[in-house]
Design a protein around this motif. Sequence first.
Motif, PDB file in Angstrom:
ATOM      1  N   GLY A 289      50.497  29.422  36.561  1.00 57.58           N
ATOM      2  CA  GLY A 289      50.184  30.840  36.448  1.00 57.58           C
ATOM      3  C   GLY A 289      49.226  31.124  35.306  1.00 57.58           C
ATOM      4  O   GLY A 289      49.328  30.523  34.230  1.00 57.58           O
ATOM      5  N   ARG A 290      48.312  32.046  35.547  1.00 54.27           N
ATOM      6  CA  ARG A 290      47.324  32.393  34.528  1.00 54.27           C
ATOM      7  C   ARG A 290      47.905  33.434  33.584  1.00 54.27           C
ATOM      8  O   ARG A 290      48.311  34.518  34.025  1.00 54.27           O
ATOM      9  CB  ARG A 290      46.050  32.926  35.181  1.00 54.27           C
TER      10      ARG A 290
ATOM     11  N   ASP B 222      40.733  43.644  36.786  1.00 53.03           N
ATOM     12  CA  ASP B 222      42.008  44.185  37.245  1.00 53.03           C
ATOM     13  C   ASP B 222      42.786  43.108  38.004  1.00 53.03           C
ATOM     14  O   ASP B 222      42.207  42.302  38.752  1.00 53.03           O
ATOM     15  CB  ASP B 222      41.785  45.374  38.172  1.00 53.03           C
ATOM     16  N   ALA B 223      44.101  43.107  37.822  1.00 55.00           N
ATOM     17  CA  ALA B 223      45.012  42.229  38.566  1.00 55.00           C
ATOM     18  C   ALA B 223      44.605  40.764  38.503  1.00 55.00           C
ATOM     19  O   ALA B 223      44.738  40.021  39.472  1.00 55.00           O
ATOM     20  CB  ALA B 223      45.105  42.694  40.020  1.00 55.00           C
ATOM     21  N   SER B 224      44.129  40.327  37.335  1.00 55.31           N
ATOM     22  CA  SER B 224      43.621  38.959  37.204  1.00 55.31           C
ATOM     23  C   SER B 224      44.604  37.990  36.558  1.00 55.31           C
ATOM     24  O   SER B 224      44.339  36.788  36.508  1.00 55.31           O
ATOM     25  CB  SER B 224      42.326  38.970  36.384  1.00 55.31           C
ATOM     26  N   LEU B 225      45.745  38.484  36.063  1.00 51.39           N
ATOM     27  CA  LEU B 225      46.686  37.630  35.345  1.00 51.39           C
ATOM     28  C   LEU B 225      48.049  37.598  36.037  1.00 51.39           C
ATOM     29  O   LEU B 225      48.507  38.603  36.578  1.00 51.39           O
ATOM     30  CB  LEU B 225      46.876  38.126  33.911  1.00 51.39           C
ATOM     31  N   ASP B 226      48.683  36.438  35.942  1.00 45.43           N
ATOM     32  CA  ASP B 226      50.055  36.305  36.411  1.00 45.43           C
ATOM     33  C   ASP B 226      51.052  36.676  35.312  1.00 45.43           C
ATOM     34  O   ASP B 226      52.217  36.966  35.599  1.00 45.43           O
ATOM     35  CB  ASP B 226      50.322  34.870  36.859  1.00 45.43           C
TER      36      ASP B 226
ATOM     37  N   HIS C  28      49.363  46.693  32.375  1.00 46.55           N
ATOM     38  CA  HIS C  28      49.590  46.914  33.805  1.00 46.55           C
ATOM     39  C   HIS C  28      48.322  46.641  34.602  1.00 46.55           C
ATOM     40  O   HIS C  28      48.363  46.015  35.672  1.00 46.55           O
ATOM     41  CB  HIS C  28      50.070  48.348  34.028  1.00 46.55           C
ATOM     42  N   ARG C  29      47.186  47.077  34.085  1.00 43.80           N
ATOM     43  CA  ARG C  29      45.918  46.919  34.808  1.00 43.80           C
ATOM     44  C   ARG C  29      45.579  45.458  35.050  1.00 43.80           C
ATOM     45  O   ARG C  29      45.166  45.084  36.155  1.00 43.80           O
ATOM     46  CB  ARG C  29      44.785  47.598  34.026  1.00 43.80           C
ATOM     47  N   VAL C  30      45.743  44.615  34.033  1.00 45.40           N
ATOM     48  CA  VAL C  30      45.290  43.227  34.164  1.00 45.40           C
ATOM     49  C   VAL C  30      46.316  42.341  34.866  1.00 45.40           C
ATOM     50  O   VAL C  30      45.976  41.238  35.313  1.00 45.40           O
ATOM     51  CB  VAL C  30      44.915  42.625  32.797  1.00 45.40           C
ATOM     52  N   LEU C  31      47.566  42.793  34.976  1.00 46.10           N
ATOM     53  CA  LEU C  31      48.571  42.016  35.697  1.00 46.10           C
ATOM     54  C   LEU C  31      48.403  42.197  37.203  1.00 46.10           C
ATOM     55  O   LEU C  31      48.171  43.307  37.685  1.00 46.10           O
ATOM     56  CB  LEU C  31      49.974  42.460  35.306  1.00 46.10           C
ATOM     57  N   ARG C  32      48.547  41.108  37.924  1.00 44.72           N
ATOM     58  CA  ARG C  32      48.575  41.230  39.387  1.00 44.72           C
ATOM     59  C   ARG C  32      49.918  41.830  39.802  1.00 44.72           C
ATOM     60  O   ARG C  32      50.901  41.760  39.046  1.00 44.72           O
ATOM     61  CB  ARG C  32      48.410  39.855  40.034  1.00 44.72           C
ATOM     62  N   PRO C  33      49.999  42.440  40.969  1.00 45.06           N
ATOM     63  CA  PRO C  33      51.305  42.873  41.460  1.00 45.06           C
ATOM     64  C   PRO C  33      52.277  41.688  41.508  1.00 45.06           C
ATOM     65  O   PRO C  33      51.943  40.627  42.033  1.00 45.06           O
ATOM     66  CB  PRO C  33      50.989  43.397  42.867  1.00 45.06           C
TER      67      PRO C  33
END
Length: 217
Positions: free
Chosen positions: A50-51, A107-111, A135-140
């Motif tokens: 995971g990133r 956006d949504a680029s990190l685990d 919240h922005r940089v975390l993936r769902p």
Amino acid sequence: MADTDFVSATRTFYDTIAEDYAAQFREPHTAVVLDRLQLDAFAELVGEGGRVADLGCGPGRVTAYLASRGLSVSGLDLSESMLAIARREHPGLRFERGSMLELDLPDASLDGVVAWYSTIHTPDEQLPALFAGFHRVLRPGGHLLLGFQCGDEPRHYEQAFGHQVSLTFLRRRPEGVAALLSEAGLTVRSTTVRAPDEPQGEPVSQASLIARRPQER
């Protein structure tokens, strides 16, 4: 203190004490053993490969530990002196200078995101924007790990490790932090509070929260 001043004060403080700080916390102690349980849980939730971004990474020890747990992790810090130590002691990892308030990430680029005792200088009024950025940089489905000192009263230091410095350490209640994370769209999965590790001079209890960005429906 103006909003921009706390960033400058934080950078100056850690640039000044970097080598002393790294030497002080070189050896494991009881608190480190207990804290590793939180890091291990976070690593398992994120999953191997995971990133992850370690924000406010300091000398990179948490970054390196999470890498040893199979995560693809990089560190970010304000202090170039701290980053110099991190790069020296962990040459196989990537460390960059920057502010967690201005994340240059898609956006949504990190685990996973880790802020291990790195939000303790951020003023209360800045926390909603900070957590919104997480919240922005975390993936769902991605996870956040926070560590901080418990309490209501801040502690200001004018001296540390024999250096003349000036920085305020903010203490917070876990339930208040959890409420702000919820407002930012993150769901708190775990709250842990441990007693101070007296031999290390911790004056107050320490908290860690694991939160998750919900999956999209």
